[in-house]
Motif scaffolding. Structure first.
Motif, mmCIF file in Angstrom:
data_model
loop_
_atom_site.group_PDB
_atom_site.id
_atom_site.type_symbol
_atom_site.label_atom_id
_atom_site.label_comp_id
_atom_site.label_asym_id
_atom_site.label_seq_id
_atom_site.Cartn_x
_atom_site.Cartn_y
_atom_site.Cartn_z
ATOM 1 N N VAL A 163 0.835 -1.205 0.000
ATOM 2 C CA VAL A 163 0.000 0.000 0.000
ATOM 3 C C VAL A 163 0.872 1.257 0.000
ATOM 4 O O VAL A 163 0.598 2.228 -0.724
ATOM 5 C CB VAL A 163 -0.944 -0.003 1.224
ATOM 6 N N PHE A 164 1.939 1.247 0.804
ATOM 7 C CA PHE A 164 2.817 2.409 0.910
ATOM 8 C C PHE A 164 3.460 2.734 -0.442
ATOM 9 O O PHE A 164 3.517 3.890 -0.866
ATOM 10 C CB PHE A 164 3.889 2.124 1.961
ATOM 11 N N ASP A 165 3.944 1.701 -1.139
ATOM 12 C CA ASP A 165 4.601 1.932 -2.423
ATOM 13 C C ASP A 165 3.609 2.272 -3.528
ATOM 14 O O ASP A 165 3.945 2.993 -4.473
ATOM 15 C CB ASP A 165 5.414 0.699 -2.838
ATOM 16 N N ALA A 166 2.370 1.735 -3.420
ATOM 17 C CA ALA A 166 1.384 1.985 -4.475
ATOM 18 C C ALA A 166 0.695 3.336 -4.316
ATOM 19 O O ALA A 166 0.028 3.791 -5.249
ATOM 20 C CB ALA A 166 0.333 0.871 -4.482
ATOM 21 N N ALA A 167 0.837 3.991 -3.164
ATOM 22 C CA ALA A 167 0.174 5.276 -2.934
ATOM 23 C C ALA A 167 0.696 6.319 -3.921
ATOM 24 O O ALA A 167 1.903 6.420 -4.170
ATOM 25 C CB ALA A 167 0.406 5.740 -1.501
ATOM 26 N N ALA A 168 -0.229 7.093 -4.494
ATOM 27 C CA ALA A 168 0.159 8.133 -5.440
ATOM 28 C C ALA A 168 0.745 9.350 -4.747
ATOM 29 O O ALA A 168 1.483 10.128 -5.361
ATOM 30 C CB ALA A 168 -1.052 8.548 -6.280
#
Length: 477
Positions: A163-168
């Motif tokens: 989730v952290f890496d996929a956050a825009a």
């Protein structure tokens, strides 16, 4: 005489205590003592009173000791017995045996074997290993629980990382005391033009132009503690992009950390925000009425211009009501507007009568557009008061009457009675009104009939009367 010889002599002369005392010493030394013959038959048994866990084992007497051993312990016992029987002076290592009784109750005992030399008997002295077994089981359960918790933690960490890496939104976790970056997502790496390996254990201030470590850290902590949320402006060193850092504190494992969100301030984004602020000011101060509704025309927002035009005292007087409630022709106008918006997405210069909450009417020119959002669709209305100027429809109607129809009527003066002249004028006005309604409704005869207050059949009769409909195309023919 040697020392060893003297010891044997003392034993022979009866230095050892009486047998009863020997039994008590054995009970104190061992948790369990079992006397067996050389075939393995139990001759006697003694259980220490300090080991109530073992219970009463008198029923072992007279039975084979092997009957109370588990399957895997019997082979171990046979091996040790064979060693003792073959060599009485042999030193036999202790052995751990698992006992079972008739109730399938198991308990482990650590035995040492001793050849008593009396009647060829063998004495087994044992220590109860159940407390150690319980402790071992607890350790095993604790280890299994730790492994389950570790596996669960790995799952949570994996979900966090995804989730952290996929956050825009670019985000960085920072140690507020040292000002060093702990972690950052991909969006932050792309914005700052760095990699995690390059940033790890380094001061975050190094990523921004003209920022010193101490001053930058204090700015972040001050902004995080502030209630206004203005953030910290900065310029990215590698990409020269203007950004705003929005820090906030959070606590993890008892330690305070800082999450810093990065907001890019490119020229286009800055222009967009300025445009949004300008539009908000226009919405607030324009004299024209601006209304935002849902897809069915129910009012969500209305500016001060609309409140003045409808004589509404406050916003809640109009919110939740349909805009059709304020149109003189009500559902007729609303139906025409929605149909036009469904076809083209916008409508311009629609003439209508607006009725205030106190019953006053004003002529308005209405423009509307369909607003397509991510979740739902709404409609934006702009209404301009044109009461002081002559509406376009009325002006066209007046021109038609004066230039053509009224001239024909005046030509009849002297050739017809006043009653006939009034009847002819009525026909002219009636025809003109029907033509205007047809034009305003874009040839929608159902809406035109509602606008004129006629039934659909009556409208078709009048259309045929004034030659405004082709009988061959009349659906009622």
């Amino acid at each position: 005489m040697t020392k060893q010889g003297r010891m044997h002599e003392r034993v022979r002369v009866g230095v050892l205590p009486a047998p009863s005392r020997v039994e008590r010493i054995i009970e104190q030394f061992a948790d369990i003592a079992v006397a067996i013959d050389r075939t393995g038959k139990v001759k006697g048994i003694s259980v220490s009173p300090d080991s109530p866990y073992l219970g009463c084992l008198d029923h072992w007497v007279g039975r084979d000791f092997r009957d109370f051993l588990s399957e895997d312990s019997r082979a171990k016992f046979e091996d040790r017995m064979a060693t003792v029987l073959s060599d009485r002076d042999a030193i036999v290592r202790p052995m751990e045996l698992n006992h079972v009784d008739n109730a399938n109750w198991e308990f482990p005992i650590r035995y040492t074997l001793h050849d008593t030399g009396e009647d060829n008997g063998i004495l087994l002295l044992g220590r109860d290993m159940q407390p150690f077994a319980d402790l071992q089981q607890r350790l095993v359960r604790e280890q299994m629980a730790r492994e389950r918790d570790l596996e669960r933690f790995r799952g949570v960490e994996t979900r966090y990382r995804v989730v952290f890496d996929a956050a825009a939104t670019p985000m960085i976790t920072v140690d507020p005391e040292s000002g060093r970056a702990i972690d950052m997502n991909r969006a932050a790496m792309d914005l700052l033009g760095v990699k995690t390996d390059n940033l790890s254990a380094s001061a975050l201030a190094q990523c921004f132009e003209g920022r010193r470590k101490g001053e930058f850290g204090e700015s972040l902590k001050t902004a995080a503690a502030s209630e206004h949320g203005t953030g910290v402006p900065a310029v990215v060193r590698r990409t020269a992009r203007d950004v705003r850092l929005l820090p906030e504190f959070f606590r993890a494992s008892g330690e305070v950390s800082m999450l810093v969100r990065i907001e890019a301030l490119s020229d286009e984004e800055g222009t967009g925000r300025e445009l949004a602020r300008s539009l908000a000011r226009l919405y607030e101060y324009t004299p024209d009425a601006i209304v935002l509704t849902d897809a069915k025309g129910v009012i969500r927002e209305a500016n001060e211009g609309f409140l003045r035009l409808t004589d509404a005292a406050q916003q809640r007087d109009v919110e939740g009501r349909s805009i059709a409630d304020f149109l003189a022709r009500g559902s007729v106008d609303m139906k025409l507007i929605l149909e036009a918006l469904e076809k083209t997405g916008k409508i311009k210069g629609y003439a209508a009568q607006l009725e205030s909450v106190v019953g006053m009417r004003a002529t308005v020119e209405l423009s509307a557009a369909r607003l397509r959002g991510r979740v739902d669709r709404g409609i934006g209305f702009i209404l301009r008061d044109v009461t002081t100027s002559q509406p376009r429809g009325i002006a066209e109607a007046g021109a038609a009457v004066s230039d053509e129809a009224m001239q024909n009527v005046m030509d009849l003066v002297g050739t017809a009675s006043l009653k006939e002249l009034v009847g002819a004028t009525t026909d002219v006005v009636e025809k003109l009104c029907i033509e205007t309604a047809i034009r305003l409704t874009d040839n929608n005869r159902v809406a035109a009939a509602e606008m004129l207050g006629l039934s659909r059949q009556s409208l078709y009769v009048k259309l045929r009367k004034y030659g405004l409909i082709d009988s061959s195309n009349d659906p009622d023919e």
